[in-house]
Design a protein around this motif. Structure first.
Motif, short mmCIF file in Angstrom:
data_model
loop_
_atom_site.label_atom_id
_atom_site.label_comp_id
_atom_site.label_asym_id
_atom_site.label_seq_id
_atom_site.Cartn_x
_atom_site.Cartn_y
_atom_site.Cartn_z
N PHE A 55 3.97 17.13 -4.89
CA PHE A 55 4.12 15.90 -4.11
C PHE A 55 2.80 15.51 -3.44
CE2 PHE A 55 5.06 13.82 -0.03
CZ PHE A 55 5.65 12.67 -0.51
N LEU A 56 2.00 16.50 -3.03
CA LEU A 56 0.76 16.23 -2.30
C LEU A 56 -0.44 15.96 -3.20
CD1 LEU A 56 1.08 18.90 0.53
CD2 LEU A 56 1.47 16.43 0.68
N LYS A 57 -0.26 15.95 -4.48
CA LYS A 57 -1.39 15.67 -5.37
C LYS A 57 -1.96 14.31 -5.05
CE LYS A 57 -0.51 18.41 -9.45
NZ LYS A 57 -0.24 18.38 -10.88
N LEU A 58 -3.28 14.25 -5.07
CA LEU A 58 -3.95 13.00 -4.72
C LEU A 58 -4.48 12.28 -5.95
CD1 LEU A 58 -5.88 14.26 -1.58
CD2 LEU A 58 -3.72 13.03 -1.68
N ASP A 59 -4.00 12.62 -7.11
CA ASP A 59 -4.48 11.97 -8.32
C ASP A 59 -3.56 10.85 -8.78
OD1 ASP A 59 -2.37 13.46 -9.17
OD2 ASP A 59 -3.39 14.34 -10.90
N ASN A 60 -2.88 10.22 -7.86
CA ASN A 60 -2.00 9.12 -8.21
C ASN A 60 -2.84 7.95 -8.69
OD1 ASN A 60 0.16 10.62 -7.35
ND2 ASN A 60 0.16 9.74 -5.30
N GLN A 61 -2.59 7.53 -9.90
CA GLN A 61 -3.31 6.40 -10.47
C GLN A 61 -2.33 5.30 -10.79
OE1 GLN A 61 -5.37 7.88 -13.88
NE2 GLN A 61 -6.87 8.99 -12.69
N GLU A 62 -2.86 4.12 -10.99
CA GLU A 62 -2.01 3.01 -11.38
C GLU A 62 -1.46 3.27 -12.77
OE1 GLU A 62 -4.00 -0.69 -11.06
OE2 GLU A 62 -4.72 -0.29 -9.06
N ASP A 63 -0.35 2.67 -13.06
CA ASP A 63 0.25 2.84 -14.38
C ASP A 63 -0.70 2.33 -15.46
OD1 ASP A 63 2.51 3.92 -13.29
OD2 ASP A 63 3.58 2.00 -13.18
N GLY A 64 -0.83 3.11 -16.51
CA GLY A 64 -1.65 2.70 -17.65
C GLY A 64 -3.11 3.06 -17.54
#
Length: 71
Positions: free
Chosen positions: A10-19
């Motif tokens: 949950f705490l991962k900071l690699d959230n990127q936009e879709d695609g």
């Protein structure tokens, strides 16, 4: 243990936009060139140009006139 793993996920900071897909990373030489060598060279170039255009120039004694200097 499962709760700990889900909390870390949950705490991962690699959230990127879709695609979006991350590109290939830079090598150490490219990183050095892009983020150290190029900015340093540009700074030195601008500093030399600025000094050349605004620095004090040596004035020859022959060009001095009685109007602009008192001896």
């Amino acid at each position: 243990m499962i709760h700990l793993a889900s909390a870390i996920n949950f705490l991962k900071l690699d959230n990127q936009e879709d695609g979006t897909v991350a590109g290939e990373g830079l090598s150490a030489v490219e990183t050095f060139a892009y983020f150290f060598a190029a900015p340093t060279a540009l700074f030195l170039l601008i500093a030399v140009i600025t000094y050349a255009l605004t620095g004090d120039r040596k004035k020859s004694k022959n060009s001095a006139s009685a109007i602009t200097s008192i001896e």
